[in-house]
Design a protein around this motif. Structure first.
Motif, PDB file in Angstrom:
ATOM      1  N   GLY A 104       0.826  -1.197   0.000  1.00  0.00           N
ATOM      2  CA  GLY A 104       0.000   0.000   0.000  1.00  0.00           C
ATOM      3  C   GLY A 104       0.859   1.246   0.000  1.00  0.00           C
ATOM      4  N   THR A 105       0.396   2.286  -0.698  1.00  0.00           N
ATOM      5  CA  THR A 105       1.163   3.531  -0.745  1.00  0.00           C
ATOM      6  C   THR A 105       1.111   4.292   0.576  1.00  0.00           C
ATOM      7  N   LEU A 112       6.450   1.801   1.751  1.00  0.00           N
ATOM      8  CA  LEU A 112       6.727   1.347   0.394  1.00  0.00           C
ATOM      9  C   LEU A 112       8.223   1.229   0.077  1.00  0.00           C
ATOM     10  N   PRO A 113       9.077   2.184   0.455  1.00  0.00           N
ATOM     11  CA  PRO A 113      10.507   2.044   0.142  1.00  0.00           C
ATOM     12  C   PRO A 113      11.147   0.774   0.722  1.00  0.00           C
ATOM     13  N   GLY A 136      -3.361   4.573  -1.738  1.00  0.00           N
ATOM     14  CA  GLY A 136      -4.088   4.970  -0.543  1.00  0.00           C
ATOM     15  C   GLY A 136      -4.253   3.888   0.515  1.00  0.00           C
ATOM     16  N   ALA A 137      -3.755   2.696   0.269  1.00  0.00           N
ATOM     17  CA  ALA A 137      -3.953   1.586   1.215  1.00  0.00           C
ATOM     18  C   ALA A 137      -2.871   1.554   2.283  1.00  0.00           C
ATOM     19  N   HIS A 139      -1.404  -0.912   5.669  1.00  0.00           N
ATOM     20  CA  HIS A 139      -0.898  -2.283   5.762  1.00  0.00           C
ATOM     21  C   HIS A 139      -2.009  -3.331   5.711  1.00  0.00           C
ATOM     22  N   LEU A 140      -3.054  -3.157   6.474  1.00  0.00           N
ATOM     23  CA  LEU A 140      -4.113  -4.172   6.524  1.00  0.00           C
ATOM     24  C   LEU A 140      -4.975  -4.188   5.269  1.00  0.00           C
ATOM     25  N   ARG A 141      -5.307  -3.037   4.759  1.00  0.00           N
ATOM     26  CA  ARG A 141      -6.133  -2.999   3.549  1.00  0.00           C
ATOM     27  C   ARG A 141      -5.394  -3.589   2.352  1.00  0.00           C
ATOM     28  N   ALA A 142      -4.092  -3.351   2.259  1.00  0.00           N
ATOM     29  CA  ALA A 142      -3.308  -3.906   1.154  1.00  0.00           C
ATOM     30  C   ALA A 142      -3.288  -5.434   1.202  1.00  0.00           C
TER      31      ALA A 142
END
Length: 164
Positions: A104-105, A112-113, A136-137, A139-142
């Protein structure tokens, strides 16, 4: 070494994980070894990795790794070898298996990096790799993003069932 016992094709082994599991499968992918006397003549390499929300590089942090002292036994100054050993990006070479990453971004737990580091190293080494970001996500949503999971399974399947 138990492939026949479990009726498994040892040439079609993949690994998939998310978060800590993604970290572990990315390490598995970059540290597998061909059979040798050192490893009991067992091939420990896998053919494909899918890693979501995966921290892949512990070698640099704004806080010098203080956040991970309880895991690593120190910070980057006192335990640099431990931080390196935990970093799949540190072990990338041209013989690594194809890897698919998703993140997720807006992931604050695994920014992300941290995932992109291994992805970029694999690209540089000439290894097939893909990176899917979920705009827009966190950790959990991704982790449950249906598009990311479809792409991950497609990548895994394409590698495991491709014609040799």
């Amino acid at each position: 070494s138990h492939a026949a016992e479990y009726d498994v094709d040892p040439n079609r082994l993949g690994a998939m994980g998310y978060s800590a599991g993604g970290h572990l499968v990315s390490l598995l992918g970059t540290t597998g070894e061909a059979p040798s006397d050192r490893n009991g003549n067992v091939d420990t390499r896998i053919q494909v990795v899918v890693a979501g929300g995966a921290p892949t590089d512990f070698r640099s942090f704004p806080d010098n790794g203080k956040w991970a002292e309880f895991l690593m036994g120190g910070d980057l100054t006192t335990k640099p070898d431990v931080f390196r050993a935990a970093s799949s990006a540190a072990f990338v070479d041209k013989d690594d298996p194809p890897m698919f990453f998703f993140n997720g971004t807006e992931d604050r737990l695994v920014p992300l990096p941290w995932t992109q580091s291994c992805y970029e190293a694999l690209k540089k080494a000439g290894v097939r790799t893909e990176m899917h970001t979920i705009e827009g996500a966190g950790h959990l949503r991704a982790a449950v993003d249906q598009e990311a999971l479809r792409k991950a399974y497609a990548f895994l399947t394409s590698e495991l069932f491709r014609k040799n």
